[in-house]
Design an enzyme around this catalytic site. Sequence first.
Site, mmCIF file in Angstrom:
data_model
loop_
_atom_site.group_PDB
_atom_site.id
_atom_site.type_symbol
_atom_site.label_atom_id
_atom_site.label_comp_id
_atom_site.label_asym_id
_atom_site.label_seq_id
_atom_site.Cartn_x
_atom_site.Cartn_y
_atom_site.Cartn_z
ATOM 1 N N LYS A 1 43.995 37.047 29.422
ATOM 2 C CA LYS A 1 42.532 37.051 29.473
ATOM 3 C C LYS A 1 41.919 38.396 29.093
ATOM 4 C CE LYS A 1 41.256 32.932 31.227
ATOM 5 N NZ LYS A 1 40.203 32.089 30.646
ATOM 6 N N SER B 1 51.538 32.940 29.894
ATOM 7 C CA SER B 1 50.159 33.431 29.853
ATOM 8 C C SER B 1 49.797 34.419 30.954
ATOM 9 C CB SER B 1 49.199 32.244 29.886
ATOM 10 O OG SER B 1 49.541 31.373 30.966
#
Length: 330
Positions: free
Chosen positions: A55, A312
């Site tokens: 992110k 991720s």
Amino acid sequence: MHDHGVCLEMLYQARRRIAGEAVRTPLERSASLSARFDADILLKLETCQPTGAFKLRGAVNMLAALIEDRGREALSAGVVTASTGNHGRAVAHAASRLGVPALVCLSRLVPANKVAAIEALGGEVRRVGASQDEAFSEVERLVSERGMTLIPPFDDPRVVAGQGTIGLELMEDCPDLDRVIVGLSGGGLLGGIGAAVKAIRPACRVTGVSLSRGAAMWESLKAGHPVEVEEVESLGDSLGGGIGRDNRSTLRLVREVMDDHLQVSERAIAAAMVDILEQEKRLVEGAAAVGLAAIEEHGLDVRGQRVALILSGNAVSLSTLDRARALAGR
């Protein structure tokens, strides 16, 4: 440029902006998984980002783009976002690095370890309601009443382009990639990676993986418009949350770049989390393990292929890991 607003030029601009803040992460071949599936299984280690998750790329790109466009003074009231955790950490980190105040609205479902991590990075946390959508209503109030600037978690071309720099790195490190498997919730990660991969190597398959319950993007793609679903507790909590009632870019983008879409059960996520810890010695959150979960649960035939799994993020507590081990029977 496609109508979803993300083109290759934007991805290269994003790469220039995030250099020095978000890192270029390793793409490592997994010997054990490659042997298990008779394929080249490559792991994209977004867990190596300073905040532990991908992110950071999108948050830095959007903030840097805003400062380029409007000047730092325009952000003096601060930036605000709603997040299941990783995006909140990314915004808090990026804002502190770029000298801008940040406030993060979270629902009460977000685990305490993620709240603490945001506060440790200098972000102010406000807990509101029992869902992402309720937290987002508070964000909208702060934007209108206090003049704060929204940094959306996924539904903005600048955020998507930041995440898409992962796709550029994949194509440079493995130009003959056959398939990339990406966790899918709001669509920023898959949309960005897919935009890069399809522009450079259209033959590479982009596979999205959603939770089996509470998957807003899955329902929205079926319906052809944004659908709200009830959020449920999941090991893959980062994949929960809606796609926004007036989704502007990621729904279209995901439909355009994704070749196939799979759902995975809690048990499959649990087994994949434990596998990655035991075999790869890497601690990953549930959302980061869904690529492996999908290959296992759906018996994907990847023999002889080069396949990248996006690990991720690593925002997982020991209690969640214990839950995963119990569910996986390990």
